[in-house]
Every structure is written in C-alpha cells, then in structure tokens.
Scaffold this motif. Structure first.
Motif, mmCIF file in Angstrom:
data_model
loop_
_atom_site.group_PDB
_atom_site.id
_atom_site.type_symbol
_atom_site.label_atom_id
_atom_site.label_comp_id
_atom_site.label_asym_id
_atom_site.label_seq_id
_atom_site.Cartn_x
_atom_site.Cartn_y
_atom_site.Cartn_z
ATOM 1 N N GLU A 304 0.825 -1.228 0.000
ATOM 2 C CA GLU A 304 0.000 0.000 0.000
ATOM 3 C C GLU A 304 0.852 1.269 0.000
ATOM 4 O O GLU A 304 0.334 2.372 0.129
ATOM 5 C CB GLU A 304 -0.925 0.003 1.221
ATOM 6 C CG GLU A 304 -2.011 -1.074 1.144
ATOM 7 C CD GLU A 304 -2.879 -1.092 2.393
ATOM 8 O OE1 GLU A 304 -3.350 -2.185 2.748
ATOM 9 O OE2 GLU A 304 -3.051 -0.017 3.019
ATOM 10 N N CYS A 305 2.187 1.097 -0.119
ATOM 11 C CA CYS A 305 3.062 2.271 -0.028
ATOM 12 C C CYS A 305 3.520 2.702 -1.415
ATOM 13 O O CYS A 305 3.827 1.873 -2.262
ATOM 14 C CB CYS A 305 4.282 1.931 0.830
ATOM 15 S SG CYS A 305 5.414 3.312 1.038
ATOM 16 N N SER A 306 3.571 4.040 -1.612
ATOM 17 C CA SER A 306 3.960 4.570 -2.939
ATOM 18 C C SER A 306 5.376 5.144 -2.916
ATOM 19 O O SER A 306 5.764 5.868 -3.822
ATOM 20 C CB SER A 306 2.988 5.696 -3.315
ATOM 21 O OG SER A 306 3.121 6.733 -2.328
ATOM 22 N N CYS A 307 6.167 4.801 -1.896
ATOM 23 C CA CYS A 307 7.474 5.460 -1.766
ATOM 24 C C CYS A 307 8.480 4.904 -2.764
ATOM 25 O O CYS A 307 8.273 3.851 -3.384
ATOM 26 C CB CYS A 307 8.000 5.331 -0.340
ATOM 27 S SG CYS A 307 8.901 3.812 0.004
ATOM 28 N N TYR A 308 9.607 5.584 -2.922
ATOM 29 C CA TYR A 308 10.676 5.200 -3.860
ATOM 30 C C TYR A 308 11.104 3.746 -3.610
ATOM 31 O O TYR A 308 11.265 2.952 -4.544
ATOM 32 C CB TYR A 308 11.860 6.150 -3.687
ATOM 33 C CG TYR A 308 13.130 5.681 -4.363
ATOM 34 C CD1 TYR A 308 14.189 5.162 -3.609
ATOM 35 C CD2 TYR A 308 13.270 5.715 -5.759
ATOM 36 C CE1 TYR A 308 15.347 4.710 -4.229
ATOM 37 C CE2 TYR A 308 14.418 5.270 -6.376
ATOM 38 C CZ TYR A 308 15.465 4.758 -5.600
ATOM 39 O OH TYR A 308 16.604 4.296 -6.223
ATOM 40 N N THR A 309 11.263 3.392 -2.344
ATOM 41 C CA THR A 309 11.706 2.023 -2.023
ATOM 42 C C THR A 309 10.672 1.006 -2.513
ATOM 43 O O THR A 309 11.014 0.023 -3.184
ATOM 44 C CB THR A 309 11.897 1.888 -0.498
ATOM 45 O OG1 THR A 309 12.917 2.791 -0.075
ATOM 46 C CG2 THR A 309 12.276 0.464 -0.104
ATOM 47 N N CYS A 310 9.404 1.246 -2.193
ATOM 48 C CA CYS A 310 8.349 0.256 -2.513
ATOM 49 C C CYS A 310 8.035 0.216 -4.003
ATOM 50 O O CYS A 310 7.553 -0.799 -4.517
ATOM 51 C CB CYS A 310 7.104 0.555 -1.696
ATOM 52 S SG CYS A 310 7.412 0.289 0.063
ATOM 53 N N ARG A 311 8.347 1.302 -4.713
ATOM 54 C CA ARG A 311 8.066 1.310 -6.165
ATOM 55 C C ARG A 311 9.176 0.579 -6.941
ATOM 56 O O ARG A 311 8.958 0.111 -8.052
ATOM 57 C CB ARG A 311 7.983 2.749 -6.684
ATOM 58 C CG ARG A 311 6.738 3.505 -6.262
ATOM 59 C CD ARG A 311 6.498 4.737 -7.159
ATOM 60 N NE ARG A 311 7.725 5.452 -7.482
ATOM 61 C CZ ARG A 311 8.295 6.383 -6.740
ATOM 62 N NH1 ARG A 311 7.757 6.694 -5.649
ATOM 63 N NH2 ARG A 311 9.412 6.982 -7.054
ATOM 64 N N TYR A 335 14.380 5.250 4.132
ATOM 65 C CA TYR A 335 13.524 6.057 3.256
ATOM 66 C C TYR A 335 12.057 5.625 3.441
ATOM 67 O O TYR A 335 11.171 6.454 3.668
ATOM 68 C CB TYR A 335 13.945 5.888 1.787
ATOM 69 C CG TYR A 335 13.280 6.883 0.859
ATOM 70 C CD1 TYR A 335 11.923 6.813 0.559
ATOM 71 C CD2 TYR A 335 13.997 7.936 0.282
ATOM 72 C CE1 TYR A 335 11.293 7.739 -0.260
ATOM 73 C CE2 TYR A 335 13.386 8.858 -0.549
ATOM 74 C CZ TYR A 335 12.036 8.757 -0.811
ATOM 75 O OH TYR A 335 11.430 9.688 -1.627
ATOM 76 N N HIS A 336 11.861 4.298 3.424
ATOM 77 C CA HIS A 336 10.468 3.809 3.556
ATOM 78 C C HIS A 336 9.876 4.177 4.912
ATOM 79 O O HIS A 336 8.733 4.653 5.000
ATOM 80 C CB HIS A 336 10.404 2.286 3.359
ATOM 81 C CG HIS A 336 9.089 1.729 3.787
ATOM 82 N ND1 HIS A 336 7.939 1.821 3.018
ATOM 83 C CD2 HIS A 336 8.707 1.148 4.955
ATOM 84 C CE1 HIS A 336 6.913 1.295 3.667
ATOM 85 N NE2 HIS A 336 7.338 0.885 4.849
ATOM 86 N N ASN A 337 10.619 3.954 6.000
ATOM 87 C CA ASN A 337 10.055 4.240 7.335
ATOM 88 C C ASN A 337 9.716 5.721 7.517
ATOM 89 O O ASN A 337 8.675 6.061 8.094
ATOM 90 C CB ASN A 337 11.035 3.788 8.426
ATOM 91 C CG ASN A 337 11.021 2.280 8.635
ATOM 92 O OD1 ASN A 337 10.174 1.575 8.069
ATOM 93 N ND2 ASN A 337 11.949 1.773 9.418
#
Ligand SMILES: CNc1nc2cc(C(N)=O)ccc2[nH]1
Ligand SMILES: [Zn+2]
Length: 373
Positions: A304-311, A335-337
């Motif tokens: 459910e995360c749209s951050c650089y790490t998760c993408r 970065y994600h946290n």
C-alpha cells in the motif's frame, strides 16, 4: 514574531486540530512528524530525499553539535541550514535530555549541569545561557528551553523541585534570547506523571507567553496509557493558539493518539533507528525484512506504499542488502520508514479535515496489528 501558529480547523470528534506553524524557513502543516537529524544529518538520507518525501521540518540535537563539531564551526559555516544544506525549518532541542541520557559524571546545580562528554570524557557545562548561545549559533527556527527531564519513575518531591528549577531556567532562556524575531523559543512542560505538578508547570510557563510549548518528560519508559493520561490533563492547560510539541514520540499508534489529544508536533528516532536493523513499518504492522521468510519474496515492503523504495525494490533484494551489510539496504529501509510516518501524518491531517479521525484510528489499528514475523 519569529514563529506563529495558525489554527485552521478544530476536529469535531476529538481534541485534534489542523494548523500551520509559520517560521522564517517556511510553513509546517500540523499535526506533523519531524525526522530526527541528530548530528546534522537524518542518517543515510540526503536533503533532496527528505524533500521528495515532503518533510517540512527536521530536528537536530544541541548536545551532539555542541560536543562535535562545536557550535562555533557551524556558525562559521553560516549556521546549520547552510552547513547541512537544508533550507526548510529546523528545530533544535536544548541538550537537557541528552545530558541526562548520554553523558557521565553529571552534577546538576541551579546554575546548570556539569558533565563529561560521552565522546572523550572532556569536562563540559550546559546552562540556559549556554544552550541559548549554542542554538543561536546554529540558527534554528525553533529553539527549546534548557530543562531537566526527570527519570521515570521519580518521587513527587523530586519532580516538583525539578520542574520549579526548569521554570526558573525557562525564564533565564527568555532573558538570554538574542534574536526573538528570527528564532522561536518553546518552553518545555515537565511534572512527571503527577497531575498537580503538570498543571503547575504548564501554568507557570504559559504565564511567560512563549510562542510554543513542548510536553517533555514522557516517552521515558512509562506505559503508553500513562502517557495518554498525562496528555489528557496537560494539553487542555496549554493555549489553543500556540503549537504543542510532544517530545520523543513516536510510534504510529502514539502519533495518532497524540494527534487525537491535540498534539501538533512529534519527533522520534524510531523510524531511522529500527531501519538500521532491517525493521520496517508497514500498513499491516512491523515487518522485519531480514527474516529468512522474505528471502524469495519479490513484492514491495508494503503493497500500500507509494514510496521510492516500494516502487523499485523487493523484500528479497532489501533483505539481501541488509544481510550483506550493504549501506544501500539501510537507505532503502530508512527512506520507507520516514515516508511511512510522513504519509501517516498526511492521512491524519486529511482525516481531521473530514472529521473522521477516530474512524481513521480504528481502521489503522485494525490493519496495523495484523503482521507477525
Ligand atoms: C525518546 N523519548 C524522549 N523523551 C524526551 C523528553 C525530553 C524532555 N526535554 O523532557 C526531550 C527528549 C525526549 N525524548
Ligand atoms: Zn514504502
């Protein structure tokens, strides 16, 4: 006035409110989470990455910068904003908490605190006047008054004497405040876990009219329900027209519960600290990505995360980097946290706007507890 609070909307369901804190380096939308940059860096993050996740303000520590590299060097560099290439707001704490939690051989007197540096054992001295001189040299937008954070638990009599000295120290900070038009000075409410003392501390400090008030002495080992109880009777004694900053908090649940009780600003090392041992915060709860079960999991940390790490990266890849002691792995989890908590506060602000914060809390808690590693 260096720092001004603008109340945008009072939540109908709870004590929460939407606000803006105006500072010389920009505006902070509240309730806000402040990433911690203890030694003039939010560990492993660049200013550009912090801007990409839309951090409005970061925190830095007077104690650490006083000991290393020294506030005179930061001043020669043109101040902390220039030194660390961060042009948005900075809040510096006053060093009181770190002196008690990090240094050895402390001697506390009415004048201030004598201690030995935890780095090399050098004799050092911090006082209201020195703390103000250091924060003035750093050039932070928001400075904290020099205080004592009593240990938990602590006797009523000790806490009372301590808060009364913290109040006298706050007065000395006001007198030593060299640039009130460029830097806001927040007082820190103490009083331990005692209702009468919290109210005494809050009344004493609000009678001196600071641009903002922090609630200190919490997140020091007390059970969470006790922290919430202290907030329940302390926040109402603080002026609605000034920001309230809960120091050292916190975890996702505490950020939501604190917002519900009318807290506007939070800081905590949790997201950066746990990231360094491969623990991440996700919408389903904590995920320890170094766990063997993720060795062949090619999905994102949090779907459910749209951050650089998760993408861009999988759990398997991040686990590999952490196990291989590759720094890039720490950068990805950090970065994600940070993005997770900043996004959580964006969701909290939206929920306040739509008068559904209590419903938001219930649905967040329902999903957050799901994960077991
Ligand atoms: C991590 N917990 C925490 N409690 C704090 C209390 C203070 C304080 N000045 O009472 C400052 C920083 C703090 N961090
Ligand atoms: Zn993410």
């Amino acid at each position: 006035m260096a720092v001004k609070y603008e109340l945008i909307k009072q939540c109908k369901q709870s004590g929460a409110r939407l606000g803006r804190v105006h500072t010389p380096h920009g505006v902070i939308e509240t309730p806000a989470f402040m990433p911690v940059g203890t030694q003039a860096t939010v560990k492993t993050m660049s200013p550009e990455e912090l801007k990409a996740m839309d951090a409005h303000i970061i925190l830095s520590n007077t104690y650490h910068l006083f000991l290393r590299p020294g506030h005179d060097i930061v001043k020669q560099a043109g101040g902390l904003h220039k030194f660390m290439n961060w042009d948005r707001p900075i809040l510096t704490d006053s060093g009181g908490f770190q002196v008690f939690s990090l240094s050895e051989m402390r001697k506390i007197t009415e004048e201030g605190v004598h201690f030995r540096s935890h780095l090399n054992g050098d004799r050092k001295f911090l006082s209201p006047e020195v703390a103000m001189e250091v924060q003035n040299a750093l050039g932070s937008d928001i400075m904290m008054a020099f205080d004592e954070c009593p240990p938990y638990p602590a006797e009523h009599d000790y806490v009372k004497k301590s808060l009364e000295r913290t109040t006298r120290w706050a007065e000395r900070c006001l007198k030593a405040h060299a640039r009130p038009d460029d830097q806001g000075l927040f007082a820190i409410v103490q009083g331990g876990m005692y209702k009468d003392l919290r109210i005494q501390s809050a009344n004493d400090l609000t009678s001196m009219d600071f641009p903002g008030y922090a609630i200190g002495g919490l997140s020091v080992g007390e059970p969470k329900h006790l922290m919430y109880e202290v907030l329940d009777y302390t926040v109402p004694v603080l002026p609605a027209g000034k920001p309230r900053y809960l120091m050292g908090v916190g975890s996702p649940d505490a950020l939501i519960e604190g917002s519900i009780r009318g807290i506007d600003m939070f800081d905590c090392v949790l997201p950066t600290r746990i990231a360094r041992n491969g623990t991440t915060m996700t919408s389903q709860g904590r995920l320890v990505v170094r766990n063997a079960k993720f060795a062949e999991d090619f999905g994102p940390l949090d779907p459910e995360c749209s951050c650089y790490t998760c993408r861009n990266y999988s759990r398997a890849y991040i686990r590999h980097l952490i196990k291989a002691d590759e720094t890039f792995g720490l950068r990805l989890t950090t970065y994600h946290n940070l993005h997770f908590l900043l996004q959580l506060m964006r969701d909290v602000r939206q929920a306040i706007m739509e008068d559904r914060l209590l419903d938001f809390r219930d649905s967040f808690f329902a999903s957050y507890g799901l994960f077991d590693n």
